[in-house]
Design a protein around this motif. Sequence first.
Motif, mmCIF file in Angstrom:
data_model
loop_
_atom_site.group_PDB
_atom_site.id
_atom_site.type_symbol
_atom_site.label_atom_id
_atom_site.label_comp_id
_atom_site.label_asym_id
_atom_site.label_seq_id
_atom_site.Cartn_x
_atom_site.Cartn_y
_atom_site.Cartn_z
ATOM 1 N N UNK A 1 8.385 -25.962 -12.827
ATOM 2 C CA UNK A 1 7.264 -26.727 -12.350
ATOM 3 C C UNK A 1 5.845 -26.213 -12.441
ATOM 4 N N UNK A 2 5.957 -25.043 -11.667
ATOM 5 C CA UNK A 2 4.362 -24.312 -11.721
ATOM 6 C C UNK A 2 3.989 -23.848 -12.921
ATOM 7 N N UNK A 3 4.820 -23.308 -13.881
ATOM 8 C CA UNK A 3 4.604 -23.158 -15.130
ATOM 9 C C UNK A 3 4.156 -24.162 -15.892
ATOM 10 N N UNK A 4 4.452 -25.452 -15.960
ATOM 11 C CA UNK A 4 4.208 -26.646 -16.470
ATOM 12 C C UNK A 4 2.909 -27.229 -16.060
ATOM 13 N N UNK A 5 2.574 -26.821 -14.436
ATOM 14 C CA UNK A 5 1.512 -27.500 -14.016
ATOM 15 C C UNK A 5 0.369 -26.837 -14.564
ATOM 16 N N UNK A 6 0.587 -25.334 -14.716
ATOM 17 C CA UNK A 6 -0.420 -24.474 -15.414
ATOM 18 C C UNK A 6 -1.004 -25.067 -16.532
ATOM 19 N N UNK A 7 0.191 -25.461 -17.374
ATOM 20 C CA UNK A 7 0.023 -25.896 -18.920
ATOM 21 C C UNK A 7 -0.887 -27.074 -18.907
ATOM 22 N N UNK A 8 -0.294 -28.068 -18.169
ATOM 23 C CA UNK A 8 -1.253 -29.548 -18.199
ATOM 24 C C UNK A 8 -2.671 -29.231 -17.531
ATOM 25 N N UNK A 9 -2.668 -28.393 -16.487
ATOM 26 C CA UNK A 9 -4.059 -28.225 -15.938
ATOM 27 C C UNK A 9 -5.086 -27.742 -16.804
ATOM 28 N N UNK A 10 -4.710 -26.738 -17.590
ATOM 29 C CA UNK A 10 -5.466 -26.047 -18.720
ATOM 30 C C UNK A 10 -5.796 -26.969 -19.845
ATOM 31 N N UNK A 11 -4.631 -27.525 -20.211
ATOM 32 C CA UNK A 11 -4.686 -28.388 -21.490
ATOM 33 C C UNK A 11 -5.874 -29.463 -21.355
ATOM 34 N N UNK A 12 -5.739 -30.107 -20.187
ATOM 35 C CA UNK A 12 -6.476 -31.184 -20.117
ATOM 36 C C UNK A 12 -7.977 -30.987 -20.305
ATOM 37 N N UNK A 13 -8.532 -29.645 -19.747
ATOM 38 C CA UNK A 13 -9.753 -29.596 -19.857
ATOM 39 C C UNK A 13 -10.075 -28.884 -21.061
ATOM 40 N N UNK B 1 -8.210 -29.391 -24.257
ATOM 41 C CA UNK B 1 -7.956 -30.175 -25.619
ATOM 42 C C UNK B 1 -9.093 -30.965 -26.011
ATOM 43 N N UNK B 2 -9.091 -31.371 -27.506
ATOM 44 C CA UNK B 2 -10.329 -32.344 -27.852
ATOM 45 C C UNK B 2 -9.847 -33.590 -27.201
ATOM 46 N N UNK B 3 -8.812 -34.000 -27.101
ATOM 47 C CA UNK B 3 -8.284 -35.451 -26.190
ATOM 48 C C UNK B 3 -8.463 -35.360 -24.950
ATOM 49 N N UNK B 4 -8.816 -34.173 -24.376
ATOM 50 C CA UNK B 4 -9.088 -33.901 -22.914
ATOM 51 C C UNK B 4 -10.780 -33.853 -22.680
ATOM 52 N N UNK B 5 -11.101 -32.681 -21.914
ATOM 53 C CA UNK B 5 -12.582 -32.573 -22.027
ATOM 54 C C UNK B 5 -13.315 -31.769 -22.739
ATOM 55 N N UNK B 6 -12.495 -31.140 -23.747
ATOM 56 C CA UNK B 6 -13.180 -30.268 -24.625
ATOM 57 C C UNK B 6 -14.096 -29.156 -24.251
ATOM 58 N N UNK B 7 -13.584 -28.532 -23.024
ATOM 59 C CA UNK B 7 -14.400 -27.504 -22.297
ATOM 60 C C UNK B 7 -14.194 -26.257 -23.184
ATOM 61 N N UNK B 8 -14.862 -25.141 -23.070
ATOM 62 C CA UNK B 8 -14.718 -23.626 -23.439
ATOM 63 C C UNK B 8 -13.514 -23.194 -22.788
ATOM 64 N N UNK B 9 -12.707 -22.498 -23.746
ATOM 65 C CA UNK B 9 -11.268 -22.147 -23.475
ATOM 66 C C UNK B 9 -11.137 -21.272 -22.187
ATOM 67 N N UNK B 10 -12.226 -20.128 -22.147
ATOM 68 C CA UNK B 10 -12.363 -19.596 -20.709
ATOM 69 C C UNK B 10 -12.507 -20.139 -19.603
ATOM 70 N N UNK B 11 -13.410 -21.209 -19.760
ATOM 71 C CA UNK B 11 -13.586 -21.993 -18.554
ATOM 72 C C UNK B 11 -12.552 -23.067 -18.334
ATOM 73 N N UNK B 12 -11.782 -23.311 -19.203
ATOM 74 C CA UNK B 12 -10.751 -24.238 -19.027
ATOM 75 C C UNK B 12 -9.664 -23.364 -18.422
ATOM 76 N N UNK B 13 -9.433 -22.067 -18.836
ATOM 77 C CA UNK B 13 -8.364 -21.358 -18.030
ATOM 78 C C UNK B 13 -8.761 -21.023 -16.536
#
Length: 478
Positions: free
Chosen positions: A418-430, A432-444
């Motif tokens: 659950x923690x692993x997938x939470x990290x995945x979706x929190x990063x992905x949403x920021x 991914x193009x269908x998310x907020x399309x932020x800089x990769x390092x900032x998204x991390x």
Amino acid sequence: MLTFFGALLLLIVGYAVYSKFVERVFVVNDETPTPAYTKRDNLDYVPMSWWKGNLIQLLNIAGLGPIYGAVAGALYGPVAFIWIVIGTIFAGGVHDYFSGMLSMRHGGAQYPSLVGRYLGNTVKSFINLLSLVLMMLVAAAFTAGPAQLISQITPVSFTVALVLIFGYFLLATVLPVNRIIGKIYPLLGGILLFMAVAIGVALLFTDKQIPNLTIENLHPGELPIWPLLMVTISCGAISGFHCTQSPIIACTMKKETDGRKIFYGAMVIEGVIALIWAAAGMTFFNGTGGLQEALAAGGPSGVVNEISTSLLGTLGGILAILGVIILPITTGDTALRSSRMILTDLVSKFYKMDKKYKVLFVTIPVALPTFYLATIDYTFLWRYVGWTNQVVASVMLWTGTMYLLKNGKFHWICGVPAMFMTGVVCTYIFYAPEGLSLNYHLSLVIGFSLAFIVLLWYVGQIVKYRKIHRKEAELHAA
């Protein structure tokens, strides 16, 4: 090739060993009557054998997911094998088992009801909406895709094909589960499995070598593995769509020990299918560069068709047609059925009416918007299925975690993934193009910060329930 066979062996061992450990943590009891008997209505609650349940569950959760997703995930190279194995054994299998078994334990409860019971009504309200949106997106995409292909290879127009497929969807949604799903789907589930095995065997007899995981090919592309791979290959590793489908089969289980074979077993079979198609994708086109060109030229359906017909000849062409047309349809109809069952749970609290009228009453509100969505660009829809799907998966794992915490059981089997997938979706949403399309390092940074907040909440829940269980033990001793 060693990486592929090692991954295949690990999936088999994972089912033989880890699924039994998960079952022991959950604790099953065949003396407890299942909802298939206690709530039998010959519509949704109908007893079925475990092997039928396994094949229906496989078809419900799979369709083209472990084929298209695995082919796209093959662009990341052999590291995809590792994700499929780890995801299937420690995340997807656990996710599917708990979603099915908790539904069965709570009288065939739908996924949002389970969320409300263990995570609260606020999260339940959010998940009710998100689940219905996900089901309608999946049903729409899996209507439009086959309809488009039918219009390309036959004289039937797209609109007529769409209406015909959707008409079937409505029948499968409102008829008893053993009428269409219980009779046809075990056969189609077998075809899905046969298709993958045939491709895997044929691949071994070509002059092409399935690549091994090495430092040199660890990351052949430019896209970051985290978090994109974990969303690209969802069916075949872990997918939130599965927890919306598991209650369909949970309502048909004859006994609790069938759960491991049905839910965890179907997930491992799906992992094997994804493993084979990922291997085919990165091998048949002589590496990820060739696969990328093939995907750009013909899309996933073109890649699947080329691999199937080249490796299996006429049989491959037939299987490709069955796969690309029939399999998504069978996933789309159960997505609509799940929507109907979720909405039934909601309206039952406010409206009391005869069962057959209620089925029609709740089918219309999900059917109409789904049909409309199917008439627009379904590739646009599919972009949003990925992250909503994995948000749903994360919430289901947290639901399982809270169930185990409240009952004083080994919660880590759900809590860690659950923690692993939470990290995945929190990063992905920021990112991914269908998310907020932020800089990769900032998204991390943002993604891991949000995940850390969730971790603090998790630790707080652990401390809270340890105190509760300690007090209960002291009272019991006194």
